[in-house]
Motif scaffolding. Structure first.
Motif, PDB file in Angstrom:
ATOM      1  N   LEU A 151       0.863  -1.185   0.000  1.00 36.26           N
ATOM      2  CA  LEU A 151       0.000   0.000   0.000  1.00 36.26           C
ATOM      3  C   LEU A 151       0.893   1.227   0.000  1.00 36.26           C
ATOM      4  CD1 LEU A 151      -3.113   0.882   0.374  1.00 36.26           C
ATOM      5  CD2 LEU A 151      -2.388   1.469   2.693  1.00 36.26           C
ATOM      6  N   ASN A 152       0.647   2.137  -0.924  1.00 36.63           N
ATOM      7  CA  ASN A 152       1.443   3.359  -1.049  1.00 36.63           C
ATOM      8  C   ASN A 152       0.595   4.568  -0.683  1.00 36.63           C
ATOM      9  OD1 ASN A 152       3.523   1.729  -2.298  1.00 36.63           O
ATOM     10  ND2 ASN A 152       2.344   1.854  -4.206  1.00 36.63           N
ATOM     11  N   PRO A 153       0.566   4.973   0.575  1.00 36.45           N
ATOM     12  CA  PRO A 153      -0.197   6.167   0.940  1.00 36.45           C
ATOM     13  C   PRO A 153       0.446   7.409   0.319  1.00 36.45           C
ATOM     14  CG  PRO A 153       0.236   4.781   2.853  1.00 36.45           C
ATOM     15  CD  PRO A 153       1.132   4.300   1.760  1.00 36.45           C
ATOM     16  N   ILE A 154      -0.355   8.179  -0.390  1.00 37.70           N
ATOM     17  CA  ILE A 154       0.141   9.353  -1.108  1.00 37.70           C
ATOM     18  C   ILE A 154      -0.675  10.567  -0.675  1.00 37.70           C
ATOM     19  CG2 ILE A 154       0.415  10.430  -3.377  1.00 37.70           C
ATOM     20  CD1 ILE A 154       0.656   7.585  -4.540  1.00 37.70           C
ATOM     21  N   CYS A 155       0.002  11.571  -0.156  1.00 36.25           N
ATOM     22  CA  CYS A 155      -0.686  12.801   0.244  1.00 36.25           C
ATOM     23  C   CYS A 155      -0.738  13.722  -0.969  1.00 36.25           C
ATOM     24  CB  CYS A 155       0.050  13.481   1.401  1.00 36.25           C
ATOM     25  SG  CYS A 155      -0.883  14.854   2.120  1.00 36.25           S
ATOM     26  N   ALA A 156      -1.890  13.783  -1.604  1.00 35.44           N
ATOM     27  CA  ALA A 156      -2.011  14.560  -2.835  1.00 35.44           C
ATOM     28  C   ALA A 156      -3.472  14.843  -3.123  1.00 35.44           C
ATOM     29  CB  ALA A 156      -1.390  13.806  -4.012  1.00 35.44           C
ATOM     30  N   ASP A 157      -3.713  15.909  -3.854  1.00 35.23           N
ATOM     31  CA  ASP A 157      -5.037  16.180  -4.404  1.00 35.23           C
ATOM     32  C   ASP A 157      -5.320  15.142  -5.493  1.00 35.23           C
ATOM     33  OD1 ASP A 157      -7.366  18.127  -5.032  1.00 35.23           O
ATOM     34  OD2 ASP A 157      -6.347  17.847  -6.954  1.00 35.23           O
ATOM     35  N   THR A 158      -6.521  14.610  -5.496  1.00 33.27           N
ATOM     36  CA  THR A 158      -6.852  13.545  -6.446  1.00 33.27           C
ATOM     37  C   THR A 158      -6.658  13.973  -7.890  1.00 33.27           C
ATOM     38  OG1 THR A 158      -8.377  12.396  -4.970  1.00 33.27           O
ATOM     39  CG2 THR A 158      -8.763  12.144  -7.325  1.00 33.27           C
ATOM     40  N   LEU A 159      -7.085  15.179  -8.229  1.00 33.92           N
ATOM     41  CA  LEU A 159      -6.959  15.641  -9.609  1.00 33.92           C
ATOM     42  C   LEU A 159      -5.500  15.717 -10.027  1.00 33.92           C
ATOM     43  CD1 LEU A 159      -8.247  16.696 -12.199  1.00 33.92           C
ATOM     44  CD2 LEU A 159      -8.248  18.995 -11.189  1.00 33.92           C
ATOM     45  N   GLU A 160      -4.655  16.267  -9.160  1.00 34.79           N
ATOM     46  CA  GLU A 160      -3.239  16.376  -9.503  1.00 34.79           C
ATOM     47  C   GLU A 160      -2.592  15.006  -9.626  1.00 34.79           C
ATOM     48  OE1 GLU A 160      -1.907  19.231 -10.466  1.00 34.79           O
ATOM     49  OE2 GLU A 160      -3.965  19.949 -10.163  1.00 34.79           O
ATOM     50  N   TYR A 161      -2.982  14.081  -8.765  1.00 39.25           N
ATOM     51  CA  TYR A 161      -2.459  12.715  -8.866  1.00 39.25           C
ATOM     52  C   TYR A 161      -2.832  12.112 -10.212  1.00 39.25           C
ATOM     53  CZ  TYR A 161      -2.444   7.645  -8.390  1.00 39.25           C
ATOM     54  OH  TYR A 161      -2.266   6.299  -8.624  1.00 39.25           O
ATOM     55  N   LEU A 162      -4.106  12.221 -10.592  1.00 41.44           N
ATOM     56  CA  LEU A 162      -4.543  11.620 -11.844  1.00 41.44           C
ATOM     57  C   LEU A 162      -3.862  12.241 -13.051  1.00 41.44           C
ATOM     58  CD1 LEU A 162      -8.380  11.196 -11.158  1.00 41.44           C
ATOM     59  CD2 LEU A 162      -6.637   9.405 -11.202  1.00 41.44           C
ATOM     60  N   ARG A 163      -3.647  13.534 -13.014  1.00 42.60           N
ATOM     61  CA  ARG A 163      -2.991  14.206 -14.144  1.00 42.60           C
ATOM     62  C   ARG A 163      -1.570  13.686 -14.384  1.00 42.60           C
ATOM     63  NH1 ARG A 163      -5.177  20.387 -12.905  1.00 42.60           N
ATOM     64  NH2 ARG A 163      -7.026  20.257 -14.258  1.00 42.60           N
ATOM     65  N   ALA A 164      -0.962  13.132 -13.338  1.00 45.81           N
ATOM     66  CA  ALA A 164       0.404  12.613 -13.459  1.00 45.81           C
ATOM     67  C   ALA A 164       0.447  11.160 -13.931  1.00 45.81           C
ATOM     68  CB  ALA A 164       1.126  12.734 -12.123  1.00 45.81           C
TER      69      ALA A 164
END
Length: 396
Positions: free
Chosen positions: A301-314
């Motif tokens: 499991l990779n917990p990532i602190c990020a806004d969902t939209l910004e994560y998806l854009r990457a």
């Protein structure tokens, strides 16, 4: 059916109130904002939600064959969290439709009696210690909320949400009373020094346990006073289990768990996938997701602190074969939906606490996807709130 959040709630309430009358357990059930129709047979409440949601989905062009709402195994004492208001010498919940009026409660059937008694004991002790209730109109006073969280073992985590000020010695005395209550394992002092009426705050200090262990499926998830967790202690297992089964994850897959919170869904997905990105914007929840992964022996499991939209854009197109999303009431929104269409996972499992925003999002996503599964969950008996899981598969 064109609805707003207000008219959707009214449609469910009106349909439920047409059901079979029953004697409510709470004498304040008809006026307290915690329950909208406790005085109606529970089966009729569930049927009302199912009927209104069928109409909503069908009018939006979404297939509803066999749509049902799964009832709560117990419609009472089901809440994992309750936020009780302290104001003007009253302890309870806001009156239905009257934000500034508090229904003073001597009992509450949404949580076990011992949990309510513990929260009430903290409020009473605060008064004895000279800690005045907060006046939301005048913005004076100190104690705003007493929050109680509980798990299936009826262990309790209590938080006092206050305005600015106060001293640690007095709060330590309040903590002593809290920790003396049956089942209480920890007490938090949270400060909300804004004019906004919120039952969350900046942590000032805690006594006893910092978190509460919540058993969910085969996992244990630790939650804090400010972190989100499904609020039906009896139905959360079913909801999360169904979401994980619907994802149909395979051992070679990299999966994304969007709005992942403390990892309740992501941890279960990780047992089936090669890796899971647990994406969450709230840093405290991400920290707990990391702790929960360690506590459950889950290394992928990779917990990532990020806004969902910004994560998806990457994320490159085609990089995520399965995505599970459990957004807040605002839903995914057009931008996130467009990114999902661009990435093109084979399957999307959409867990929603707001059918209206879910429908709006599904109307965008069904440009490229078919809804192959749809089911409701009565996570909040006696209220017009209902959750739903939609399973989407990419059209050939």
């Amino acid at each position: 059916m064109t609805l707003t959040s207000k008219t959707l709630r009214k449609a469910i309430v009106d349909r439920a109130l047409a059901g079979q009358p029953t004697s409510p357990l709470c004498p304040h059930a008809r006026e307290c904002g915690g329950c909208a129709f406790q005085d109606r047979a529970y089966a009729d409440q569930v049927a009302a939600k199912a009927a209104v949601l069928r109409e909503l989905y069908a009018s939006s062009g979404i297939r509803v064959d066999g749509f049902v709402v799964v009832p709560s195994p117990n419609p009472f004492a089901y809440r994992t969290r309750m936020d009780y208001v302290a104001t003007k010498g009253r302890f309870g919940l806001r009156a239905r439709g009257k934000f500034n009026y508090i229904i003073e409660l001597t009992t509450c059937h949404l949580i076990p009696p011992a949990a309510f008694a513990a929260a009430q004991a903290v409020w009473r002790r605060a008064g004895e210690l000279g800690l005045p209730d907060y006046d939301i109109r005048a913005h004076t006073g100190f104690l705003r909320y007493v929050v109680v969280r509980r798990n299936l073992n009826d262990e309790l985590l209590i938080a006092a949400v206050t305005a600015a000020g106060g001293d640690e010695a007095t709060m330590a005395a309040l903590a002593e009373t809290a920790l003396a209550q049956p089942g209480v394992t920890g007490f938090h002092w949270l400060v909300n020094d804004t004019l906004t009426d919120l039952s969350f705050g900046e942590p000032r200090r805690h006594w006893g346990a910092a978190e509460l262990a919540m058993r969910i499926g085969e996992m244990v998830c630790f939650v804090g006073p400010n972190t989100f967790f499904q609020n039906n202690v009896y139905l959360a297992d079913r909801l999360i289990g169904d979401a994980v089964e619907a994802a149909a994850v395979e051992p070679t897959m990299r999966v994304a768990d969007l709005y992942g919170g403390v990892g309740a869904i992501g941890l279960h997905l990780a047992r089936r996938a090669a890796s899971v990105d647990c994406v969450e914007a709230v840093a405290d929840s991400v920290t707990l997701a990391q702790r929960n992964a360690i506590a459950n022996g889950v290394a992928n499991l990779n917990p990532i602190c990020a806004d969902t939209l910004e994560y998806l854009r990457a994320q490159p197109a085609g990089s995520l074969p399965v995505i599970v999303a459990d957004p807040p009431r605002t839903g995914l929104g057009p931008q996130v939906c467009q990114e999902l269409l661009r990435i093109g996972p084979q399957r999307i499992v959409y867990v929603s606490c707001n059918p209206l925003t879910q429908v709006a999002d599904l109307q965008i996503l069904t440009v490229s996807y078919r809804v192959i599964g749809l089911r409701g969950y009565d996570m909040f008996p006696h209220t017009p709130h209902v959750e739903a899981i939609a399973v989407l598969e990419r059209a050939a």
